[in-house]
Design a protein around this motif. Structure first.
Motif, short mmCIF file in Angstrom:
data_model
loop_
_atom_site.label_atom_id
_atom_site.label_comp_id
_atom_site.label_asym_id
_atom_site.label_seq_id
_atom_site.Cartn_x
_atom_site.Cartn_y
_atom_site.Cartn_z
N ILE A 52 0.84 -1.21 0.00
CA ILE A 52 0.00 0.00 0.00
C ILE A 52 0.87 1.25 0.00
O ILE A 52 0.60 2.20 -0.76
CB ILE A 52 -0.98 0.00 1.20
CG1 ILE A 52 -2.04 -1.08 0.99
CG2 ILE A 52 -1.62 1.37 1.40
CD1 ILE A 52 -2.89 -1.36 2.22
N ASN A 53 1.92 1.25 0.82
CA ASN A 53 2.79 2.42 0.88
C ASN A 53 3.53 2.67 -0.43
O ASN A 53 3.81 3.82 -0.77
CB ASN A 53 3.79 2.30 2.04
CG ASN A 53 3.19 2.79 3.34
OD1 ASN A 53 3.07 3.99 3.55
ND2 ASN A 53 2.78 1.86 4.19
N ILE A 54 3.83 1.63 -1.16
CA ILE A 54 4.45 1.81 -2.48
C ILE A 54 3.39 2.17 -3.52
O ILE A 54 3.64 2.99 -4.40
CB ILE A 54 5.25 0.55 -2.88
CG1 ILE A 54 6.48 0.44 -1.98
CG2 ILE A 54 5.66 0.60 -4.36
CD1 ILE A 54 7.29 -0.81 -2.17
N ALA A 55 2.21 1.61 -3.39
CA ALA A 55 1.14 1.87 -4.37
C ALA A 55 0.68 3.33 -4.35
O ALA A 55 0.30 3.87 -5.39
CB ALA A 55 -0.05 0.95 -4.11
N ILE A 56 0.73 3.98 -3.19
CA ILE A 56 0.25 5.38 -3.10
C ILE A 56 1.08 6.30 -4.00
O ILE A 56 0.51 6.98 -4.87
CB ILE A 56 0.20 5.85 -1.63
CG1 ILE A 56 -0.92 5.10 -0.89
CG2 ILE A 56 0.01 7.36 -1.54
CD1 ILE A 56 -0.91 5.27 0.62
N PRO A 57 2.41 6.37 -3.86
CA PRO A 57 3.14 7.26 -4.77
C PRO A 57 3.10 6.78 -6.22
O PRO A 57 3.05 7.61 -7.14
CB PRO A 57 4.57 7.26 -4.22
CG PRO A 57 4.67 6.14 -3.27
CD PRO A 57 3.28 5.82 -2.81
N LEU A 58 3.08 5.46 -6.44
CA LEU A 58 2.96 4.98 -7.82
C LEU A 58 1.62 5.41 -8.42
O LEU A 58 1.55 5.76 -9.60
CB LEU A 58 3.11 3.45 -7.88
CG LEU A 58 4.53 2.91 -7.75
CD1 LEU A 58 4.51 1.38 -7.64
CD2 LEU A 58 5.40 3.36 -8.91
N GLY A 59 0.56 5.39 -7.61
CA GLY A 59 -0.75 5.86 -8.08
C GLY A 59 -0.73 7.33 -8.42
O GLY A 59 -1.31 7.75 -9.44
N ILE A 60 -0.08 8.12 -7.58
CA ILE A 60 0.07 9.56 -7.87
C ILE A 60 0.82 9.74 -9.19
O ILE A 60 0.45 10.55 -10.03
CB ILE A 60 0.82 10.28 -6.72
CG1 ILE A 60 -0.01 10.26 -5.44
CG2 ILE A 60 1.24 11.69 -7.11
CD1 ILE A 60 -1.22 11.13 -5.43
N ALA A 70 8.08 5.78 3.17
CA ALA A 70 6.82 5.95 3.89
C ALA A 70 6.50 4.72 4.74
O ALA A 70 6.01 4.84 5.87
CB ALA A 70 5.68 6.25 2.91
N TYR A 71 6.78 3.55 4.20
CA TYR A 71 6.54 2.32 4.96
C TYR A 71 7.39 2.27 6.23
O TYR A 71 6.90 1.91 7.30
CB TYR A 71 6.83 1.09 4.08
CG TYR A 71 6.80 -0.20 4.84
CD1 TYR A 71 5.58 -0.76 5.25
CD2 TYR A 71 7.98 -0.85 5.20
CE1 TYR A 71 5.55 -1.94 5.98
CE2 TYR A 71 7.95 -2.03 5.94
CZ TYR A 71 6.73 -2.57 6.32
OH TYR A 71 6.71 -3.74 7.04
N LEU A 72 8.65 2.66 6.11
CA LEU A 72 9.54 2.67 7.28
C LEU A 72 9.02 3.61 8.36
O LEU A 72 9.07 3.30 9.55
CB LEU A 72 10.97 3.07 6.86
CG LEU A 72 11.69 2.07 5.96
CD1 LEU A 72 13.01 2.66 5.47
CD2 LEU A 72 11.90 0.73 6.66
N VAL A 73 8.50 4.75 7.93
CA VAL A 73 7.92 5.70 8.89
C VAL A 73 6.62 5.15 9.45
O VAL A 73 6.36 5.24 10.65
CB VAL A 73 7.72 7.09 8.22
CG1 VAL A 73 6.89 8.01 9.09
CG2 VAL A 73 9.09 7.71 7.92
N TRP A 74 5.80 4.57 8.59
CA TRP A 74 4.52 3.98 9.03
C TRP A 74 4.76 2.93 10.11
O TRP A 74 4.00 2.85 11.08
CB TRP A 74 3.79 3.38 7.84
CG TRP A 74 2.52 2.69 8.22
CD1 TRP A 74 1.29 3.27 8.39
CD2 TRP A 74 2.35 1.30 8.52
NE1 TRP A 74 0.37 2.31 8.77
CE2 TRP A 74 1.01 1.10 8.85
CE3 TRP A 74 3.22 0.21 8.53
CZ2 TRP A 74 0.49 -0.15 9.19
CZ3 TRP A 74 2.71 -1.04 8.88
CH2 TRP A 74 1.36 -1.21 9.20
N GLN A 75 5.82 2.15 9.96
CA GLN A 75 6.12 1.11 10.96
C GLN A 75 6.38 1.71 12.34
O GLN A 75 6.15 1.05 13.34
CB GLN A 75 7.35 0.30 10.54
CG GLN A 75 7.05 -0.77 9.53
CD GLN A 75 8.19 -1.76 9.45
OE1 GLN A 75 9.34 -1.39 9.28
NE2 GLN A 75 7.87 -3.02 9.59
N LYS A 76 6.83 2.94 12.39
CA LYS A 76 7.14 3.59 13.67
C LYS A 76 6.06 4.58 14.10
O LYS A 76 6.28 5.39 14.99
CB LYS A 76 8.50 4.30 13.56
CG LYS A 76 9.64 3.33 13.34
CD LYS A 76 10.97 4.03 13.32
CE LYS A 76 12.09 3.00 13.23
NZ LYS A 76 13.41 3.64 13.19
#
Length: 157
Positions: A10-18, A64-70
């Motif tokens: 999901i975190n990768i899909a968001i910027p790819l979607g943009i 973003a995923y790394l930040v989301w994890q924290k």
């Protein structure tokens, strides 16, 4: 921290979607209007942009995923998310302004603000997770180059 594959995707899909939405604004113009512009000698070939942006969007998503994890440890997580989403929106807006609206002067102004927000985003992410912040370096470098390119296209046209 345990790897969460769905959150990662999901975190990768968001910027790819943009990026995909931005490409909708860009596609027609690249074939027509953009070809008519005077460009500096250092303008890369059109074929380079899609793989570079795809790579950058994946790096941004990993960051973003790394930040989301924290997220549980972040004092003001909504603010962090807002900064991230603002820079993604500015990314999309540049494509819209430059390629769809065809306003090079406004795109130049916008990309300067966009670059500043990317740097702010990188600093915020770096304070949370050093790797997340460092993953923004290629993005900062590319958008710095894009700013120089936009400036030169503005001057030449």
């Amino acid at each position: 921290m345990k790897f969460k594959p769905l959150a990662f995707i999901i975190n990768i899909a968001i910027p790819l979607g943009i990026g995909y939405v931005g490409s909708i604004f860009t596609a027609e113009s690249v074939k027509t209007w953009y070809k008519t512009l005077n460009k500096p000698s250092f303008n890369p070939p059109d074929s380079l942009f899609a793989p570079v942006w795809t790579t950058l969007f994946v790096l941004i998503g990993i960051s973003a995923y790394l930040v989301w994890q924290k997220r549980a440890q972040i004092e003001n997580f909504p603010r962090t998310v807002a900064i991230y989403l603002i820079q993604l929106l500015l990314n999309l807006m540049w494509s819209f302004i430059f390629f769809y609206v065809k306003k090079i002067d406004l795109a130049l102004f916008e990309i300067i603000i966009f670059l500043i927000v990317i740097i702010i985003n990188a600093r915020v992410f770096y304070k949370i997770d050093k790797t997340a912040g460092l993953l923004f370096i290629p993005y900062i470098l590319w958008v710095s180059f894009a700013t120089l390119l936009t400036y030169n296209i503005f001057i030449l046209n």
